[in-house]
Design a protein around this motif. Structure first.
Motif, PDB file in Angstrom:
ATOM      1  N   LEU A  16       4.003  -8.824  -0.947  1.00 33.10           N
ATOM      2  CA  LEU A  16       3.480  -8.915   0.340  1.00 33.10           C
ATOM      3  C   LEU A  16       2.066  -8.444   0.428  1.00 33.10           C
ATOM      4  CD1 LEU A  16       6.696  -7.552   2.181  1.00 33.10           C
ATOM      5  CD2 LEU A  16       5.553  -9.655   2.693  1.00 33.10           C
ATOM      6  N   THR A  17       1.807  -7.148  -0.531  1.00 31.03           N
ATOM      7  CA  THR A  17       0.452  -6.706  -0.038  1.00 31.03           C
ATOM      8  C   THR A  17      -0.483  -7.290  -1.314  1.00 31.03           C
ATOM      9  OG1 THR A  17       1.093  -4.897  -1.825  1.00 31.03           O
ATOM     10  CG2 THR A  17       1.294  -4.414   0.440  1.00 31.03           C
ATOM     11  N   GLY A  18      -0.154  -8.054  -2.331  1.00 31.52           N
ATOM     12  CA  GLY A  18      -1.083  -8.339  -3.035  1.00 31.52           C
ATOM     13  C   GLY A  18      -1.627  -7.379  -4.259  1.00 31.52           C
ATOM     14  N   VAL A  19      -0.944  -6.243  -4.537  1.00 33.06           N
ATOM     15  CA  VAL A  19      -1.368  -5.301  -5.446  1.00 33.06           C
ATOM     16  C   VAL A  19       0.040  -4.849  -6.189  1.00 33.06           C
ATOM     17  CG1 VAL A  19      -3.259  -4.548  -4.324  1.00 33.06           C
ATOM     18  CG2 VAL A  19      -1.275  -3.439  -3.517  1.00 33.06           C
ATOM     19  N   THR A  20       0.066  -3.887  -6.873  1.00 29.88           N
ATOM     20  CA  THR A  20       1.038  -3.747  -7.782  1.00 29.88           C
ATOM     21  C   THR A  20       1.653  -2.394  -7.060  1.00 29.88           C
ATOM     22  OG1 THR A  20       0.393  -4.625  -9.798  1.00 29.88           O
ATOM     23  CG2 THR A  20       2.251  -2.734  -9.921  1.00 29.88           C
ATOM     24  N   ALA A  21       2.968  -2.440  -6.505  1.00 28.90           N
ATOM     25  CA  ALA A  21       3.388  -1.343  -6.003  1.00 28.90           C
ATOM     26  C   ALA A  21       4.665  -0.565  -6.930  1.00 28.90           C
ATOM     27  CB  ALA A  21       4.356  -1.752  -4.835  1.00 28.90           C
ATOM     28  N   LYS A  22       4.289   0.745  -7.013  1.00 28.92           N
ATOM     29  CA  LYS A  22       4.947   1.668  -8.053  1.00 28.92           C
ATOM     30  C   LYS A  22       5.772   2.795  -7.337  1.00 28.92           C
ATOM     31  CE  LYS A  22       1.913   0.758 -12.126  1.00 28.92           C
ATOM     32  NZ  LYS A  22       1.070   1.403 -13.147  1.00 28.92           N
ATOM     33  N   PRO A  23       6.797   3.060  -8.090  1.00 22.33           N
ATOM     34  CA  PRO A  23       7.466   4.463  -7.316  1.00 22.33           C
ATOM     35  C   PRO A  23       6.742   5.497  -7.352  1.00 22.33           C
ATOM     36  CG  PRO A  23       8.471   4.044  -9.297  1.00 22.33           C
ATOM     37  CD  PRO A  23       7.388   2.740  -9.205  1.00 22.33           C
ATOM     38  N   HIS A  24       6.809   6.507  -6.508  1.00 24.32           N
ATOM     39  CA  HIS A  24       6.068   7.644  -6.154  1.00 24.32           C
ATOM     40  C   HIS A  24       6.894   8.652  -5.438  1.00 24.32           C
ATOM     41  CE1 HIS A  24       2.927  10.200  -6.740  1.00 24.32           C
ATOM     42  NE2 HIS A  24       2.462  10.251  -5.383  1.00 24.32           N
ATOM     43  N   THR A  25       7.063   9.844  -5.537  1.00 25.36           N
ATOM     44  CA  THR A  25       7.852  10.649  -5.041  1.00 25.36           C
ATOM     45  C   THR A  25       7.306  11.886  -4.231  1.00 25.36           C
ATOM     46  OG1 THR A  25       8.182  12.082  -7.029  1.00 25.36           O
ATOM     47  CG2 THR A  25       9.777  10.357  -6.732  1.00 25.36           C
ATOM     48  N   GLN A  40      -0.985   5.478  -1.294  1.00 26.46           N
ATOM     49  CA  GLN A  40       0.305   5.408  -1.000  1.00 26.46           C
ATOM     50  C   GLN A  40       0.551   4.446   0.116  1.00 26.46           C
ATOM     51  OE1 GLN A  40       2.613   8.756  -1.303  1.00 26.46           O
ATOM     52  NE2 GLN A  40       3.847   8.267   0.542  1.00 26.46           N
ATOM     53  N   LEU A  41       1.584   3.512  -0.057  1.00 22.94           N
ATOM     54  CA  LEU A  41       1.899   2.640   0.967  1.00 22.94           C
ATOM     55  C   LEU A  41       2.650   3.463   2.002  1.00 22.94           C
ATOM     56  CD1 LEU A  41       1.101  -0.365   1.431  1.00 22.94           C
ATOM     57  CD2 LEU A  41       3.592  -1.075   0.465  1.00 22.94           C
ATOM     58  N   ASP A  42       2.515   3.149   3.235  1.00 26.79           N
ATOM     59  CA  ASP A  42       3.358   3.575   4.384  1.00 26.79           C
ATOM     60  C   ASP A  42       3.510   2.769   5.490  1.00 26.79           C
ATOM     61  OD1 ASP A  42       1.240   4.149   5.787  1.00 26.79           O
ATOM     62  OD2 ASP A  42       0.911   6.103   5.174  1.00 26.79           O
ATOM     63  N   ILE A  43       4.246   2.968   6.492  1.00 27.62           N
ATOM     64  CA  ILE A  43       4.498   1.994   7.653  1.00 27.62           C
ATOM     65  C   ILE A  43       3.185   1.697   8.468  1.00 27.62           C
ATOM     66  CG2 ILE A  43       6.821   2.268   8.115  1.00 27.62           C
ATOM     67  CD1 ILE A  43       6.147   4.115  10.443  1.00 27.62           C
ATOM     68  N   TYR A  44       2.237   2.608   8.289  1.00 27.03           N
ATOM     69  CA  TYR A  44       0.758   2.488   9.093  1.00 27.03           C
ATOM     70  C   TYR A  44       0.202   1.453   8.363  1.00 27.03           C
ATOM     71  CZ  TYR A  44       3.204   6.523  11.031  1.00 27.03           C
ATOM     72  OH  TYR A  44       4.047   7.531  11.802  1.00 27.03           O
ATOM     73  N   ASN A  45      -0.136   1.653   7.021  1.00 26.46           N
ATOM     74  CA  ASN A  45      -1.143   0.842   6.410  1.00 26.46           C
ATOM     75  C   ASN A  45      -0.405  -0.451   5.765  1.00 26.46           C
ATOM     76  OD1 ASN A  45       0.000   1.542   3.795  1.00 26.46           O
ATOM     77  ND2 ASN A  45      -1.158   3.419   4.011  1.00 26.46           N
ATOM     78  N   LEU A  46       1.005  -0.655   6.137  1.00 29.37           N
ATOM     79  CA  LEU A  46       1.651  -1.991   5.369  1.00 29.37           C
ATOM     80  C   LEU A  46       0.969  -3.110   6.119  1.00 29.37           C
ATOM     81  CD1 LEU A  46       3.633  -3.466   3.759  1.00 29.37           C
ATOM     82  CD2 LEU A  46       5.427  -2.772   5.410  1.00 29.37           C
ATOM     83  N   ILE A  47       0.794  -3.066   7.423  1.00 28.75           N
ATOM     84  CA  ILE A  47       0.394  -4.270   8.215  1.00 28.75           C
ATOM     85  C   ILE A  47      -1.084  -4.631   8.008  1.00 28.75           C
ATOM     86  CG2 ILE A  47      -0.249  -4.847  10.521  1.00 28.75           C
ATOM     87  CD1 ILE A  47       2.642  -5.449  10.234  1.00 28.75           C
ATOM     88  N   PRO A  48      -1.962  -3.685   7.898  1.00 27.77           N
ATOM     89  CA  PRO A  48      -3.421  -3.852   7.534  1.00 27.77           C
ATOM     90  C   PRO A  48      -3.210  -4.454   6.185  1.00 27.77           C
ATOM     91  CG  PRO A  48      -3.382  -1.747   8.672  1.00 27.77           C
ATOM     92  CD  PRO A  48      -1.876  -2.106   8.355  1.00 27.77           C
ATOM     93  N   GLU A  67      -7.502  -0.810  -4.806  1.00 19.75           N
ATOM     94  CA  GLU A  67      -7.702  -1.175  -6.220  1.00 19.75           C
ATOM     95  C   GLU A  67      -6.608  -1.959  -6.586  1.00 19.75           C
ATOM     96  OE1 GLU A  67      -8.438   2.557  -8.260  1.00 19.75           O
ATOM     97  OE2 GLU A  67      -9.805   3.350  -6.958  1.00 19.75           O
ATOM     98  N   LYS A  68      -5.944  -1.869  -7.676  1.00 21.74           N
ATOM     99  CA  LYS A  68      -4.874  -2.601  -8.316  1.00 21.74           C
ATOM    100  C   LYS A  68      -3.454  -2.083  -8.150  1.00 21.74           C
ATOM    101  CE  LYS A  68      -7.902  -4.483 -12.070  1.00 21.74           C
ATOM    102  NZ  LYS A  68      -8.189  -4.752 -13.366  1.00 21.74           N
ATOM    103  N   GLU A  69      -3.239  -1.065  -7.628  1.00 23.27           N
ATOM    104  CA  GLU A  69      -1.905  -0.594  -7.737  1.00 23.27           C
ATOM    105  C   GLU A  69      -1.862   0.504  -6.533  1.00 23.27           C
ATOM    106  OE1 GLU A  69      -1.942   3.283 -10.815  1.00 23.27           O
ATOM    107  OE2 GLU A  69      -1.124   0.995 -11.360  1.00 23.27           O
ATOM    108  N   VAL A  70      -0.553   0.664  -5.687  1.00 23.84           N
ATOM    109  CA  VAL A  70      -0.300   1.344  -4.711  1.00 23.84           C
ATOM    110  C   VAL A  70       0.970   2.020  -5.063  1.00 23.84           C
ATOM    111  CG1 VAL A  70       0.712  -0.331  -3.344  1.00 23.84           C
ATOM    112  CG2 VAL A  70      -0.309   1.528  -2.141  1.00 23.84           C
TER     113      VAL A  70
END
Length: 248
Positions: A16-25, A40-48, A67-70
């Motif tokens: 969906l975002t075009g970058v690599t999503a990795k788990p982060h705690t 970090q990906l959250d509901i506020y920057n997911l749409i943009p 960059e290349k990952e979030v």
């Protein structure tokens, strides 16, 4: 592997975002130019990130500086209490949300995003929980969007072109018709299974423009809008509340 497994969800977010999503705690904030924290990906920057993409060939609005990952805090982003399995639901007749038509995502599985109490205007925009065919006061209509950063140009170059070759406007397009949205969905394969993925959103009816093709809606973002103003428009206009997955 279950459709709700972390690896599948992370892959869906990556597509969906075009970058690599990795788990982060951790609860580290989204990376800024002056910060060394992890993006970090959250509901506020997911749409943009997922919807704005590269719609504007002049580069006016695009994926945030990712960059290349979030990184994704799954506990903070997801709300499994509101996951819903539509895979065996066959009633796809038009319902209503916010007084507008709405097609249930029959055949899909919804991964719920954690949106309760996340916005300053409360939760009325979500309506009430559960299967229903009627609207409730104050809720926003449902829309779907399936295009990522790497494919967003498609939504502004095909079905959205009226006569003369001009698109309906600059901004975020979505549709209440799940079948229309599916034609713009992205695909990914994980552990031998292939899925389509799209976002399920609510759209502020006061901010939405109905296109010439009536099942398409547009949240207008005028050319020259600053990034801060774009963020303000997005949060007031269109809010994702589910990730839809369908095995193909």
């Amino acid at each position: 592997m279950s459709i709700t497994d972390q690896e599948v969800i992370l892959k869906a977010l990556s597509v969906l975002t075009g970058v690599t999503a990795k788990p982060h705690t951790s609860n580290s904030s989204f990376r800024s130019k002056s910060s060394n924290s992890k993006p970090q990906l959250d509901i506020y920057n997911l749409i943009p990130t997922a919807l704005l993409g590269q719609n504007d060939p002049q580069g006016g609005y695009r994926c945030m500086d990712l960059e290349k990952e979030v990184f994704v805090n799954m506990t903070e982003l997801l709300d499994p209490r509101y996951d819903y399995d539509f895979r065996n639901v066959t009633n796809n007749s038009l319902c209503q949300r916010g007084g507008e038509p709405y097609k249930r995502p029959c055949g899909w599985y919804r991964i719920a995003l954690k949106v309760l109490n996340k916005y300053p205007d409360g939760n009325v925009w979500l309506g009430t929980d559960g299967m229903r065919e009627h609207s409730v006061a104050g809720e926003w209509p449902v829309s779907y969007h399936g295009t990522s950063c790497t494919g967003a140009e498609g939504i502004a170059s095909s079905s959205y072109k009226p006569g003369g070759g001009q698109i309906y406007g600059r901004g975020i397009y979505s549709t209440y018709d799940i079948e229309e949205a599916c034609s713009y969905s992205k695909q990914f394969t994980k552990n031998g299974k292939t899925y389509n993925v799209i976002l399920q959103n609510r759209v502020n009816p006061k901010m939405r423009k109905q296109c010439e093709k009536k099942e398409y809606w547009l949240i207008e973002i005028p050319e020259g809008t600053t990034s801060d103003k774009e963020k303000e428009i997005v949060e007031k206009s269109i809010r994702p509340y589910g990730i839809l997955l369908k095995e193909v």
